[in-house]
Design a protein around this motif. Structure first.
Motif, PDB file in Angstrom:
ATOM      1  N   ASP A   1       0.683  -1.388  -0.473  1.00  0.00           N
ATOM      2  CA  ASP A   1      -0.306  -0.183   0.065  1.00  0.00           C
ATOM      3  C   ASP A   1       0.845   1.158   0.185  1.00  0.00           C
ATOM      4  O   ASP A   1       0.124   1.963  -0.591  1.00  0.00           O
ATOM      5  CB  ASP A   1      -0.751   0.197   1.169  1.00  0.00           C
TER       6      ASP A   1
ATOM      7  N   LYS B   1     -15.729   4.449   5.300  1.00  0.00           N
ATOM      8  CA  LYS B   1     -16.620   3.362   3.926  1.00  0.00           C
ATOM      9  C   LYS B   1     -17.073   2.537   4.072  1.00  0.00           C
ATOM     10  O   LYS B   1     -17.975   1.505   3.226  1.00  0.00           O
ATOM     11  CB  LYS B   1     -15.295   1.967   4.660  1.00  0.00           C
TER      12      LYS B   1
ATOM     13  N   VAL C   1     -18.060   2.620  -3.359  1.00  0.00           N
ATOM     14  CA  VAL C   1     -16.736   3.055  -3.113  1.00  0.00           C
ATOM     15  C   VAL C   1     -16.334   4.603  -3.963  1.00  0.00           C
ATOM     16  O   VAL C   1     -15.538   5.037  -3.478  1.00  0.00           O
ATOM     17  CB  VAL C   1     -15.948   1.984  -3.766  1.00  0.00           C
TER      18      VAL C   1
ATOM     19  N   THR D   1      -7.369   7.142   5.644  1.00  0.00           N
ATOM     20  CA  THR D   1      -8.026   5.837   5.061  1.00  0.00           C
ATOM     21  C   THR D   1      -8.508   4.306   5.767  1.00  0.00           C
ATOM     22  O   THR D   1      -8.590   3.785   4.540  1.00  0.00           O
ATOM     23  CB  THR D   1      -7.165   5.915   2.873  1.00  0.00           C
TER      24      THR D   1
ATOM     25  N   TRP E   1      -8.061   1.210   3.176  1.00  0.00           N
ATOM     26  CA  TRP E   1      -8.219   1.769   1.321  1.00  0.00           C
ATOM     27  C   TRP E   1      -7.030   2.565   1.072  1.00  0.00           C
ATOM     28  O   TRP E   1      -7.374   3.819  -0.061  1.00  0.00           O
ATOM     29  CB  TRP E   1      -9.368   2.505   1.301  1.00  0.00           C
TER      30      TRP E   1
ATOM     31  N   LYS F   1      -6.965   3.729  -2.553  1.00  0.00           N
ATOM     32  CA  LYS F   1      -8.127   5.051  -3.288  1.00  0.00           C
ATOM     33  C   LYS F   1      -7.404   6.562  -3.387  1.00  0.00           C
ATOM     34  O   LYS F   1      -7.781   6.743  -4.313  1.00  0.00           O
ATOM     35  CB  LYS F   1      -9.020   5.053  -2.608  1.00  0.00           C
TER      36      LYS F   1
END
Lengths: 291, 140, 223
Positions: free
Chosen positions: A32, A218, A250, A275, A278, A281
């Motif tokens: 990530d 989320k 999303v 996040t 996430w 994103k």
């Protein structure tokens, strides 16, 4: 560019946040981090957030420095006395960590070891003070250091305090943090730009950078949970409805984040993107905003 | 066990249940002869220890009979008694004695028949529970 | 006062299981005031012990007494000396300081605590007590509108609220007010809000066990 340089350059700063998990598995977090590496100025690494026992912030920060990412070492006062805190700050510097976010920390009662003994010998303000002293070459009792760090200290502020007393206390503490050396502030999650604008007006003239907090919504459940349980976070009903009504939840969540980041560009010095898994994103959101 | 006749101590308030017992008597209402009435000026006088001592000294059951709620001569004595009965029950539970051996009742001076009914009810309850577990071995 | 609560009967009964002559020793100080270890509670506990033994068919003798202050040797020593040989164990209904005073004065005597000592506190109402003082040895109540942040803030913070409170309640528990918001309201009422802007402080923690020596009071010095 390091976080310090980014702050000094006057650009709109973007920071993100990763949370090490329970156990030694760091692969997915590093993946990530790699995805957002070139899009953010720094990545915070949380320190046993929510008082849940996890892999430590310092070790993960060090892994980020190995990848060429400038990490922000989050340090709470919950688990360490002044000896351990000072020692960890020196250790972090030795491992190439340059930024520290000084936090008081949640009470252990909120976590998975609820009867653990809390320390809180220092608090966010006195920890910043100690960072300043270490930077100047002495420890908190005045003993000289052989080799001093030059840590870039930051702190947090909660612009959404829910009553006048809580708000005044936040502002007073923010002033104390700035006096104690905080150069940047990352705020608690913001969903109401009007309220945030009022907050920014109130702290006009404060000599520190402010990065507005963005927490990706989320789900509807998460929004409701935060409204009920997270101090100072308030998700207005229309936003919850927006997620509820959306076919692509999303996308809806990202749309909301894009609007908030756009709004903040005119209000403060940067954004701090929380996040919660996430992280992937983030590039999409920043593309939309043009950052 | 069938012919077990329990001994039941009643802490009875001078202003209500004691008069109710009198009324039951003068109205010739029948009730079991198992109760021993101890008159108190107000049930607020009863301490947890009074209740426990009654059991220790041989009672199979104990109840406190105070004024109807809101009519205590001393304003709140009956409510205090109710709390103490509750506390005695939980202490009994801690030493493995049935909390049901201790009860609180409320009645007015005019309720002779209620006094009799309560005496019946309590006698039945204790008969079902059997003799006090303190009686197995001893001597009092 | 020191606030304490009786231990569960099961634990007390296990402590004294092997003894026959039990001195149940109350204290007329704090534990009387917080209704956990005064003469009344001594009576009740003694009765419960006798009832338990009777149930089990085991002999027991209880002796009931209460010291003026069980943490004061002059209150404990003569009383226990008078009762010498009448008991083989002391079941103390004082706070931890009282239990230790008995143990220190009579090192050959078995002594057990019947209470768990909780804190130094104040009565909110009859039957409700809250912790008020951690005995930190450096009182700042004059600066905090009479509300102790060391004790009443769950984190013991000295330099303002942590920000975890919601609707004025502490993040630790919704039944506890945020001490710093209370301090804020208190200082505001007194027109002293500027106290909150004073220089941040780090507490110098006392080294345990604490000790206070008053030379002007010591007997040895006088003779």
């Amino acid at each position: 560019m390091s976080l310090r340089e980014a702050c000094e350059s006057g650009k709109f700063v973007v920071t993100a946040e990763v949370a090490p998990g329970k156990g030694t598995d760091v692969e997915h977090l590093l993946k990530d981090a790699a995805i957002i590496k070139d899009r953010v100025d720094a990545i915070n690494v949380t320190d046993l957030q929510s008082s849940v026992m996890r892999l430590g912030s310092m070790a993960f920060c060090h892994l980020l420095t190995d990848m060429g990412i400038d990490p922000v070492f989050q340090v709470t006062c919950r688990d360490r006395n002044c000896l351990a805190l000072q020692s960890d700050l020196l250790s972090a510097w030795a491992l190439g960590i340059r930024n520290v976010l000084a936090l008081t920390g949640d009470h252990p009662k909120l976590g998975d070891h609820p009867t653990a003994r809390p320390v809180f010998e220092l608090d966010s303000v006195t920890l910043l003070d100690v960072i300043g002293k270490l930077n100047s070459g002495v420890d908190m009792v005045g003993n000289e250091l052989k080799g001093a760090p030059d840590l870039f200290p930051g702190a947090v502020v909660n612009p959404g305090a829910d009553n006048e007393a809580a708000m005044d206390l936040q502002i007073m503490k923010m002033e104390k943090k700035i006096e104690a050396g905080a150069k940047f502030f990352q705020t608690q999650g913001v969903y109401d730009l009007d309220a945030f604008e009022k907050f920014m007006k109130r702290i006009e003239g404060f000599k520190a950078k402010v990065f507005g907090g963005i927490i990706l919504l989320k789900s509807v459940g998460m929004a409701r949970f935060m409204n009920k349980n997270v101090a100072g976070v308030f998700v207005p009903e229309p936003l919850i409805q927006e997620i509820k009504d959306a076919e692509d939840k999303v996308q809806a969540s990202m749309n909301i984040a894009v609007r908030l980041v756009k709004g903040m560009k005119d209000l403060c010095d940067g954004v701090h993107m929380m996040t919660l898994g996430w992280e992937s994103k983030i590039p999409g959101i920043l593309d939309e905003v043009g950052l | 066990m069938n012919n077990f006749e329990p001994l039941i101590a009643v802490f009875s308030c001078h202003y209500c249940s004691y008069a109710a017992a009198d009324l039951a008597g003068s109205s010739r209402i029948q009730y079991p002869p198992n109760t021993r009435i101890i008159k108190v000026p107000c049930t607020g006088r009863i301490s947890v220890n009074h209740i426990l001592r009654a059991l220790e000294c041989g009672a199979d059951g104990v109840y406190v009979a105070g004024c109807l709620e809101g009519t205590c001569h001393f304003v709140s004595g009956n409510f205090k008694a109710k709390q103490r009965v509750q506390s005695a029950k939980s202490l009994l539970g801690e030493i493995n004695i049935e909390p049901e051996r201790v009860q609180m009742y409320f009645m007015s001076a005019a309720e002779g028949s209620k006094f009799a009914n309560v005496a019946k009810e309590m006698t039945e309850t204790i008969k079902e529970l059997g003799p006090s577990p303190l009686k197995g071995t001893n001597t009092q | 006062m020191i606030v304490a609560e009786r231990k569960p009967m099961e634990e007390i009964l296990a402590e004294i299981e092997d003894f026959q002559k039990i001195l149940v020793l109350g204290c007329k100080g704090c534990t009387t005031v917080c209704c956990s270890g005064g003469p009344k509670e001594v009576e009740t506990l003694s009765t419960l012990i006798r009832m338990d033994r009777k149930q089990k068919g085991k002999e027991v003798e209880t002796l009931e007494a209460s010291t003026e202050l069980q943490c004061e040797p002059e209150s404990v020593k003569p009383m226990l000396e008078n009762l010498a040989n009448q008991y083989d164990v002391v079941l103390s209904m004082a706070c931890g300081a009282g239990v230790q005073t008995v143990a220190k004065l009579f090192p050959d005597q078995r002594v057990f605590p019947a209470l768990n000592t909780n804190f130094t506190g104040m009565a909110e109402e009859h039957g409700v007590w809250t912790e008020a003082c951690l005995a930190c040895g450096d009182c700042i109540l004059g600066k905090t509108a009479g509300i102790c942040p060391v004790t009443r803030c769950a984190k013991g913070l000295l330099n303002g609220a942590c920000g975890g409170a919601s609707e004025g309640k502490c993040e630790v528990s919704k039944d506890r007010p945020c001490a710093w918001q209370e301090i804020y309201h208190g200082l505001k009422r007194l027109n002293l809000l500027h106290y909150l802007k004073e220089k941040p402080q780090v507490k110098a923690w006392p080294i345990h066990p604490g000790k206070v020596v008053r030379e002007d009071l010591r007997q040895e010095k006088a003779t």
